[in-house]
Design a protein around this motif. Sequence first.
Motif, PDB file in Angstrom:
ATOM      1  N   THR A 196     -35.528 -15.316 -38.243  1.00  0.00           N
ATOM      2  CA  THR A 196     -36.546 -15.026 -39.332  1.00  0.00           C
ATOM      3  C   THR A 196     -37.987 -15.194 -39.827  1.00  0.00           C
ATOM      4  O   THR A 196     -38.490 -16.196 -39.340  1.00  0.00           O
ATOM      5  N   GLU A 197     -38.530 -14.908 -40.765  1.00  0.00           N
ATOM      6  CA  GLU A 197     -39.975 -15.482 -41.084  1.00  0.00           C
ATOM      7  C   GLU A 197     -40.324 -15.949 -41.389  1.00  0.00           C
ATOM      8  O   GLU A 197     -39.546 -16.904 -42.354  1.00  0.00           O
ATOM      9  N   ALA A 227     -38.811 -11.997 -32.892  1.00  0.00           N
ATOM     10  CA  ALA A 227     -38.058 -10.952 -34.009  1.00  0.00           C
ATOM     11  C   ALA A 227     -36.986 -10.512 -32.998  1.00  0.00           C
ATOM     12  O   ALA A 227     -36.157 -10.051 -34.218  1.00  0.00           O
ATOM     13  N   THR A 243     -33.621  -8.171 -41.281  1.00  0.00           N
ATOM     14  CA  THR A 243     -34.065  -9.583 -41.385  1.00  0.00           C
ATOM     15  C   THR A 243     -35.896  -9.851 -41.013  1.00  0.00           C
ATOM     16  O   THR A 243     -35.753 -10.400 -41.583  1.00  0.00           O
ATOM     17  N   ASN A 244     -35.588  -8.604 -40.514  1.00  0.00           N
ATOM     18  CA  ASN A 244     -37.469  -9.360 -39.948  1.00  0.00           C
ATOM     19  C   ASN A 244     -37.955  -7.665 -39.498  1.00  0.00           C
ATOM     20  O   ASN A 244     -36.991  -6.781 -39.693  1.00  0.00           O
ATOM     21  N   THR A 299     -47.555 -13.852 -42.877  1.00  0.00           N
ATOM     22  CA  THR A 299     -46.356 -14.583 -41.842  1.00  0.00           C
ATOM     23  C   THR A 299     -46.166 -13.903 -40.578  1.00  0.00           C
ATOM     24  O   THR A 299     -47.140 -13.340 -40.165  1.00  0.00           O
ATOM     25  N   GLN A 321     -33.678 -11.761 -34.191  1.00  0.00           N
ATOM     26  CA  GLN A 321     -33.221 -11.706 -35.502  1.00  0.00           C
ATOM     27  C   GLN A 321     -33.474 -12.899 -36.161  1.00  0.00           C
ATOM     28  O   GLN A 321     -33.182 -13.756 -36.958  1.00  0.00           O
ATOM     29  N   CYS A 368     -43.306 -14.584 -37.094  1.00  0.00           N
ATOM     30  CA  CYS A 368     -41.839 -14.892 -36.647  1.00  0.00           C
ATOM     31  C   CYS A 368     -42.100 -14.298 -35.537  1.00  0.00           C
ATOM     32  O   CYS A 368     -42.982 -13.790 -34.628  1.00  0.00           O
TER      33      CYS A 368
END
Length: 561
Positions: free
Chosen positions: A465-466, A460, A394-395, A455, A463, A457
């Motif tokens: 997303t970025e 994190a 996910t990241n 990017t 979960q 996030c």
Amino acid sequence: MTKGYFAVLAVVIYLSCRPLLSEAQEKKDPGIWVADRSNGTYKNPVLFADYSDPDVIRVGDDYYMTASSFNCVPGLPILHSKDLVNWQIINYALDDLYLPGVPPDFFNRPQHGKGVWAPCIRFHKGEYMIYWGDPDFGIYRVTTKNIRGKWDKPVLVLPGKGRIDPSPFFDDNGKVYLVHAWAGSRAGLNSIMTVCELNKEGTKVISNQSLIFDGNDGINHTVEGGKFYKKDSYYYLLAPAGGVVNGWEIALRSRSIYGPYEVKKVLAQGTTAINGPHQGGLVDTKTGEWWFLHFQDKGPYGRILHLQPVHWKDGWPVMGINDHDYCGEPVITYRKPDVGHRNSIEVPATSDEFNKPGLGLQWSWHANPQQSWGFPSSNGYIRLYGQYYPEGYTNFWDLPNLLLQKLPAPAFTATMKLTAVLQNEGDMAGLIMMGWDYSYIALRKTAAGYAVVQTICNDAEQQHTEKETGNSILKNFKPEVRYNYQTKLERATIFLKVAVEEGARCTFYYSLDGNRFEKVGTPFQAKQGKWIGAKTGMFTLNQQPGSPRSWMDVDWFRIGK
């Protein structure tokens, strides 16, 4: 006598009294924190870096410290000082987290907030030893005869869930004891300390456990592991209470190791801005002074270290200054410890020119490193190979192959020069500020050429997303072209930088020549990770599983103002 004579004499006295500047200090990174004020005093914190739950010992003229390392590898950092103010990192006690009682692949993926908690370092009969608690597996011990050399394989002393913050005690009569606290998240109980007897080697429990302190008294909640000491026939336990952010330090004393114990608060925030001054180690100097090294929670910077003077009052260790009813408050500046000699100014390593065959001690991974992640080199660079995203990605919270180091000061820059061979569209090589929230800047291979992207996030661990917040297409960018037999390789050289303001607000930049830097994306507020401060460092990734591995050669990584 002439005025000139007195002028020369003043210079001689000044030069003889000021700390000797070592080569490391003269070349030190301009962005790193220096606590030694070069006039016989120091300022807190003595280490503006995340060394959580520190403990310290003196062996002769030398002071050694260790701290929690959680899931980071290598683990249990060993720092050295001659005066408790100037520190260098000299070793690690754990090369990896393949531990007895732990499934072999458990720490091969990031186990944020787990692993090595609140260690206790001791020196007994010519042997250095560190005990620590893993909240999921039990209490461990690791030993060595040479603190700068290879440490022995760890031993599981006391298995079980929720056992944390241990401290051994080797009594005058030859008996050995172990006290520890309990993690409510695993054991379903907390705010207590229990003690048991160990065999003479300190490797095995030989008695039942006994409750010696209950912090569920409405006063000293959230009591965690105490450190055992003995002075003037009293047994002392120095323990943190009140929680990480706003806690305090308490002292327990008794004529019997099993108690009952008297209790006093001996250090609290008071009128200062130093929140939660607690959890650390007590140590003396050869000249008879006593000092307490502890942490302060500083949000994105992690748990930074302060040094407090200690004076004994009616048999109680009063810490700091301005004590009221045996409870002191932290010092901001103070005279340096009297250790009987002058010392050079030292700071932990941060910048790296990557000119050595081994990984610098400032670096750690988020999990046990695997064989294909990369290799340090004497060729003037470190090579990192692109890793495939893990299943269910996910990241970056799930990525183990992040090579990171602690934040070294309130404000600084971190700049890296890299040459990347990105063999597939979507592959990246970048610089990251990692934590619960994270952001990175990266060179990315695109269908049309190359771009620099930022990017961000948030949350994190949950979960999330970025979100791509910056994308600069590199027009007219011409990498060096080489061929590996018939395979075309493009070597793209770029400089990436993050500038960190006081408060840990970050701005990212890139440069193609190392002189003119262009801003990318939006400012980012760094955030701590799980029980650790934010960290900065590097990564390289292949977007598609099974694709030819990309790589990057990092020429240098430098900390500046």
